[in-house]
Design an enzyme around this catalytic site. Structure first.
Site, mmCIF file in Angstrom:
data_model
loop_
_atom_site.group_PDB
_atom_site.id
_atom_site.type_symbol
_atom_site.label_atom_id
_atom_site.label_comp_id
_atom_site.label_asym_id
_atom_site.label_seq_id
_atom_site.Cartn_x
_atom_site.Cartn_y
_atom_site.Cartn_z
ATOM 1 N N ASP A 161 -28.438 36.256 -40.537
ATOM 2 C CA ASP A 161 -28.696 35.760 -39.348
ATOM 3 C C ASP A 161 -29.561 34.710 -38.926
ATOM 4 O O ASP A 161 -30.870 34.796 -39.718
ATOM 5 C CB ASP A 161 -28.638 36.849 -38.236
ATOM 6 C CG ASP A 161 -28.603 36.545 -36.905
ATOM 7 O OD1 ASP A 161 -27.465 35.980 -36.411
ATOM 8 O OD2 ASP A 161 -29.730 36.599 -35.792
ATOM 9 N N GLU A 217 -30.353 42.178 -59.405
ATOM 10 C CA GLU A 217 -30.656 43.394 -60.046
ATOM 11 C C GLU A 217 -29.561 44.529 -59.898
ATOM 12 O O GLU A 217 -29.551 45.285 -60.913
ATOM 13 C CB GLU A 217 -31.722 44.131 -59.262
ATOM 14 C CG GLU A 217 -33.242 43.579 -59.107
ATOM 15 C CD GLU A 217 -34.001 44.175 -58.318
ATOM 16 O OE1 GLU A 217 -33.768 45.134 -57.519
ATOM 17 O OE2 GLU A 217 -35.320 43.835 -58.296
#
Length: 583
Positions: free
Chosen positions: A224, A273
């Protein structure tokens, strides 16, 4: 057809592959959780309600769900005022409910993107409470943007800035000793204090949040106000007029600063990751030329393109928008994103049923949905016809299609909400100008009868109009020509026909539109006439043809795969899209 998913899922990855590029051509369905489905009957949609409708989402044929904020919140801004980034609002569920929802979605082969709100917290966040208890210059206040006021006693705000929602962008606090104190910046509502991203603690806390939800099986994040995090406020603040005059070219004090991408490079490190890597999509209202950096492989990976959402139902505007954004996506190495409706704008079935907006007007906003005789008459049937054509056009494009809950039902904006029932801060902070965004956030109609049309057992948190009955899932489920079944067919075909991220504009003899060599930058043919038919070929030998005019044109040869309106007599009706397989 099944609405409900009841079997237990053994893991959060069942039913999903490990394709790291799944998002490039995904159909993503946005759920505004408080208005989707209410399982516990408190009038507010919840996570168990979403889980109960996973079968519906699977039958619809979407690849992913984007879940709007579900965090603890006072709902000063529809959940975008977050109290705790690593928990679920108790009114809509628990972390256990969240885990069950993720498992059900993944079992159905549907991935999950969640909203994250890093520009501001709520004023109920523990950090902000600590800032209010702490003295000026404290570490707690350094997490936010506090300033001394102007005037002899600091009684005036640090600047005359206005917030996005209207009203002042600065609010004064009361110091711990009870005296009037400093002012804090809030780009949106006063309940949404802006964070200070120069503070390393803010960086680390959001990295922890990204890992928290990723470890729970989330596949990506919709960011956002992605262009608002990095701020650089000088000692002497510019006036609002001076601020408005500063170009947003990477050095604006508040918006789209170049260093915001340092934040997203950190996030990308965390995304990578995981296997497959997590994806981010930026809500970045920036100059188009600056959008690719947000969507780069070193950044979030994708950025929203709202250009089609802001276009009128017009062939020239649609073609120019598509061509420009496919070129822009190639610059970033990402895929484009296509949006016609979301939780912040008037539903496109209504937009297309109102007079077209001129250049420079707010084409997606709500300022023209005023009462007292100022609202233009809605041409509901024409609006829905154009919406169906535009949606089928959108779903044929290469890239990701972001769909908003209820658009698959052909829902219109709900304009008839009493003032006493409205919730959106833009309504309260912009009296007489905007009725706010509640009209696109009214709870969905699942059945044709009942107090809430199957939304839940209790009274819905926003009132539903009687006309929702004929737009309900139940009313449309078995109707072959319904908007719901149009979306189902199109989404199924979209998966089957999926190809490279390319299209080729083509000329159709006798269709009334210029060929690819004739369409100039102004969207007109060589003779100056406007193009009213757009056609493009996708890899694999299938065509999308849209007639933007009100008049029928010859239907091109080929096997009809799906059409937004019934076809007959080898003609393509006005305001209709068809997909064809070439012979």
């Amino acid at each position: 057809m099944s609405f409900t998913s009841t079997a237990e899922a053994p893991s959060t990855t069942s039913g999903l592959g490990a394709d790291p590029h799944w998002w490039r051509q995904a159909a993503v369905y946005q759920i505004y959780p408080r208005s989707f489905a209410d399982a516990d009957g408190n009038g507010i949609g919840d996570l168990r309600g979403i889980t109960s409708r996973v079968g519906y989402l699977q039958d619809l044929g979407v690849d992913a769900v984007w879940l709007s904020p579900f965090y603890p919140s006072a709902l000063a801004d529809g959940g975008y005022d977050v109290d705790d980034y690593r928990d679920v609002d108790p009114k809509i569920g628990t972390l256990e409910d969240f885990d069950a929802m993720v498992a059900a979605l993944h079992r159905a082969g549907i991935r999950l993107i969640v909203d994250i709100v890093p520009n501001h917290t709520s004023d109920r966040h523990e950090w902000f409470h600590e800032a209010l208890r702490s003295p000026k210059g404290s570490a707690a206040r350094e997490r936010y943007i506090f300033r001394d006021g102007e005037g002899d006693a600091g009684e005036l705000p640090p600047s005359d800035w206005t917030s996005i929602f209207g009203g002042p962008a600065w609010t004064r606090i009361t110091e711990p000793d009870g005296t009037p104190g400093q002012w804090f910046l809030h780009s949106f509502a006063k309940e949404q204090p802006d964070l200070n991203w120069h503070n390393r603690e803010v960086h680390e806390d959001f990295l922890q949040t990204v890992r928290f939800w990723s470890d729970r099986g989330v596949d990506g994040f919709r960011v956002d106000v992605a262009h608002g995090l990095a701020k650089d406020l000088p000692a002497n603040l510019p006036s609002q007029a001076e601020l408005d005059a500063i170009p947003k070219d990477g050095a604006h004090p508040l918006w789209d600063r170049d260093e915001v991408h340092e934040i997203y490079r950190e996030w990308r490190g965390v995304f990578n990751e995981y296997d497959p890597p997590k994806i981010g999509v930026a809500e970045a209202w920036v100059d188009s030329a600056r959008r690719p950096t947000y969507a780069s492989a070193e950044g979030l990976g994708q950025a929203f393109n709202f250009d089609l959402l802001e276009a009128n139902f017009d062939a020239a505007q649609f073609r120019e928008t598509v061509t420009f954004n496919l070129d822009l996506a190639a610059t970033s190495g990402s895929s484009s994103t296509w949006v016609l409706s979301n939780h912040d704008v008037v539903r496109h079935a209504t937009r297309y049923g109102l007079p077209p907006k001129a250049d420079g007007e707010d084409k997606a906003g709500t300022h023209w949905l005023l009462t007292a005789g100022t609202t233009p008459e809605l041409q509901a049937e024409a609006g829905l016809r154009r919406a169906r054509a535009a949606s089928l056009f959108e779903l044929a494009l290469p890239g990701s299609a972001y769909l908003y809950q209820g658009e698959e039902l052909g829902l219109h904006e709900v304009a008839e909400i009493p003032d006493a029932d409205r919730q959106d801060p833009t309504f309260f902070r912009s009296p007489g100008f905007s009725v706010g965004r509640d009209g696109c956030r009214v709870p969905l109609p699942w059945s044709s009868a009942g107090e809430t049309f199957g939304f839940g057992a209790g009274e819905a948190h926003l009132p539903q109009p009687e006309w929702f009955s004929r737009y309900s899932v139940q009313a449309q489920d078995a109707a072959e020509d319904s908007t719901l079944n149009l979306y189902r067919r199109a989404l199924q075909l979209r998966r089957e026909l999926q190809g490279a991220d390319t299209l080729e504009w083509i000329e159709l003899p006798g269709a009334g539109g210029p060929g690819p060599g004739d369409l100039g930058s102004e969207g007109t043919g060589a003779d100056g006439s406007a193009s009213e038919v757009l056609a493009f070929r996708r890899p694999g030998g299938w065509l999308c043809v849209t007639n933007f005019s009100e008049q029928a044109v010859p239907l091109p040869a080929g096997e009809v795969l799906v059409s937004s309106q019934p076809l007959s007599a080898e003609v393509l009706p006005g305001e209709t899209t068809v997909w064809l397989r070439e012979h």
